[in-house]
Scaffold this motif. Structure first.
Motif, mmCIF file in Angstrom:
data_model
loop_
_atom_site.group_PDB
_atom_site.id
_atom_site.type_symbol
_atom_site.label_atom_id
_atom_site.label_comp_id
_atom_site.label_asym_id
_atom_site.label_seq_id
_atom_site.Cartn_x
_atom_site.Cartn_y
_atom_site.Cartn_z
ATOM 1 N N UNK A 189 0.835 -1.196 0.000
ATOM 2 C CA UNK A 189 0.000 0.000 0.000
ATOM 3 C C UNK A 189 0.877 1.256 0.000
ATOM 4 N N UNK A 190 0.697 2.149 -0.974
ATOM 5 C CA UNK A 190 1.545 3.344 -1.051
ATOM 6 C C UNK A 190 1.492 4.214 0.198
ATOM 7 N N UNK A 191 0.317 4.339 0.812
ATOM 8 C CA UNK A 191 0.201 5.155 2.022
ATOM 9 C C UNK A 191 0.998 4.541 3.167
ATOM 10 N N UNK A 192 0.932 3.213 3.307
ATOM 11 C CA UNK A 192 1.706 2.540 4.348
ATOM 12 C C UNK A 192 3.199 2.692 4.104
ATOM 13 N N UNK A 193 3.605 2.576 2.852
ATOM 14 C CA UNK A 193 5.028 2.712 2.528
ATOM 15 C C UNK A 193 5.500 4.136 2.804
ATOM 16 N N UNK A 194 4.654 5.116 2.524
ATOM 17 C CA UNK A 194 5.015 6.507 2.793
ATOM 18 C C UNK A 194 5.182 6.747 4.295
ATOM 19 N N UNK A 195 4.271 6.198 5.101
ATOM 20 C CA UNK A 195 4.383 6.326 6.550
ATOM 21 C C UNK A 195 5.656 5.651 7.044
ATOM 22 N N UNK A 196 5.912 4.435 6.565
ATOM 23 C CA UNK A 196 7.105 3.712 6.989
ATOM 24 C C UNK A 196 8.365 4.475 6.609
ATOM 25 N N UNK A 197 8.377 5.078 5.441
ATOM 26 C CA UNK A 197 9.551 5.843 5.006
ATOM 27 C C UNK A 197 9.810 7.024 5.934
#
Length: 502
Positions: free
Chosen positions: A49-57
């Protein structure tokens, strides 16, 4: 050995053998290109999920800065901000994320250098937790960590006993499983949580996933268990919220009021104390102006907790509180000199009053129970004698709810109506029987010196219960359990019924 590259550009040599394994990931020891030992946390399911990856980043960028600064200063896992197992690098597979790199948990937070010393070993009486001075010191450190996260508008989302580790001297704590840390806003739409530690708003489907108020609820629950060694916590019983009630009579009124604000109203949020408020309250009650412990306040905790300890004492051990050793000065964990830069966001039913003193725990069991001794593997259980009501039917514990941590392991749909039958201990084991509304009996057991437990179904016979597990034989007769291993060797343990002491 395999080699991976992180998004930071660093290369990692990853061991083939698993270091550990959990529900969401596998852990492997690795070394970065400077020879520093790290851990590669490989996700079982790729993060897409792009939103999850953005948060993780964003969280990885915070962690990378915090860890680099602390390691350079020689203060890693000593300051509040560096006492978090931050993700410090991300390993990608195309546009997805296959895992993260995190610091190795410092050795002084490990038991015998093998496994993390989790909060279970601080809060479960059967695990022989330390005296109150150590517990209070550790819990103040826990508050330090969450006060820092709150100051940065970050939430963990899965606060539980398994995700907090600690060391006894000097008292300190370390937060793990932290790659799920998220910003306060937007509130998470999904996430994982640990049975027994769920926000009641999530149970009531008022929220989609744990949020910052859920962290506050779980922090209060950790303090409730860690300060008093209370075995359970508040929970829903038949749709009704059962409040926490196991508190020392001489507990400081301010602390008692804070627990009421945190745990009494399941759907309230604004009244749940913050980590900073808990830290201030603990320091005011248990420390003097010089950072030394107030012995009378600690004695209230030790005296109360001794009732729980007595249930697990060896038969020959006197049920008394040992003379306390001088308490060391407690110096609060240092705040970071510079905050990390990151992008802002775009059961048991409530335990009863204090248990009685150790002198009332001595009467032996005359009813049948199911026992699984967690030694040498599992076994085949045969139980002989009387049933719960003398005929193998009906609860003998007055219809009290099954402990929350045990009910969480029962099949869905039967957890809220399960009742406690019996609670037993031997000199090695902790054993609980619960029965569900459909008249099925379940056994929950573990060793006294370990937090690991298991819950398995039992089948009634004319004289007791049976459960199958390999080639081992466990047989209860009167006040003893006999354990027979495949080679024919038999060991016998005396049972003590502590149901009425719960």
């Amino acid at each position: 050995m395999r080699h991976l590259s992180g998004s930071s550009g660093r290369r990692y040599a990853v061991d083939d053998a698993e270091l550990n394994s959990g529900g969401q990931a596998r852990l492997y020891r690795c070394r970065d290109d400077k020879g520093v030992v790290r851990v590669y946390k490989e996700y079982r399911t790729l993060l897409a999920d792009p939103a999850d990856i953005a948060q993780l980043t964003r969280i990885q960028q915070v962690g990378q800065a915090v860890v680099a600064r602390a390691e350079a200063a020689g203060s890693f896992a000593e300051t509040a901000d560096s006492s978090v197992n931050w993700p410090i690098d991300i390993v990608r597979s195309g546009r997805q994320v296959s895992g993260v790199v995190v610091p190795l948990i410092p050795g002084d937070f490990m038991r015998d250098g093998k496994s993390p010393r989790t909060l279970d070993f601080l809060s479960l009486a059967r695990a022989n937790p330390p005296r109150a001075a150590v517990r209070v010191g550790v819990l103040i450190r826990v508050c330090d960590i969450f006060a820092f996260l709150e100051s940065e508008q970050l939430l963990h989302g899965d606060v539980s006993a398994k995700n907090l580790v600690w060391r006894p001297s000097p008292s300190h704590a370390y937060l793990i499983d932290s790659d799920g840390i998220r910003s306060f806003s937007p509130a998470p739409a999904h996430g994982v949580c640990t049975p027994g530690w769920e926000d009641p708003r999530l149970q009531g489907q008022k929220i989609r996933a744990h949020d910052r108020y859920s962290d506050r609820y779980a922090l209060a629950l950790a303090l409730y268990k860690g300060l008093f060694l209370n075995p359970g916590g508040p929970q829903y019983v038949g749709g009704t919220w059962s409040r926490a009630s196991g508190f020392p009579q001489r507990l400081d009124p301010k602390l008692r009021g804070m627990f009421a604000r945190a745990l009494d109203q399941p759907l309230a949020t604004d009244d749940r104390p913050t980590a900073a408020q808990w830290r201030s309250a603990l320091q005011a009650v248990y420390l003097d102006g010089k950072g030394n412990f107030r012995r009378p306040a600690l004695d209230v905790l030790d005296t109360y907790a001794q009732g729980y300890r007595a249930a697990f004492a060896q038969p020959k051990a006197a049920a008394r509180i040992p003379a306390p050793a001088p308490a060391p000065a407690l110096v609060p964990a240092r705040r970071p000199a510079q905050r990390p830069v990151h992008q802002p966001p775009a059961r048991r039913a409530a335990p009863p009053p204090p248990p009685p003193s150790g002198d009332s725990y001595g009467w032996w069991a005359l009813v049948v129970v199911l026992v699984l001794a967690l030694i040498g593997g599992g076994g085949y259980l045969v139980f002989r004698g009387r049933g719960e009501d003398g005929a193998g039917h009906g609860p003998s514990a007055g219809g009290r709810p099954c402990p929350a941590e045990i009910a969480a392991d029962l099949p869905s749909g039967s957890r809220s109506d399960a009742v406690l039958l019996r609670h037993y201990v031997t000199d090695r084991h902790d054993i609980t029987l619960c029965r569900t509304a459909d008249d099925r009996v379940y056994y929950h057991g573990g060793l006294l010196d370990r937090p690991d437990t298991m819950t398995i179904p039992a089948t009634r016979t004319d004289t007791g219960y049976r459960a199958s597990r390999g080639d081992y034989l466990y047989e209860i007769d009167g006040d003893r359990v006999r354990v027979t291993v495949p080679d024919g060797t038999t060991s016998s343990y005396r049972l003590t019924d502590v149901t009425d002491a719960d």
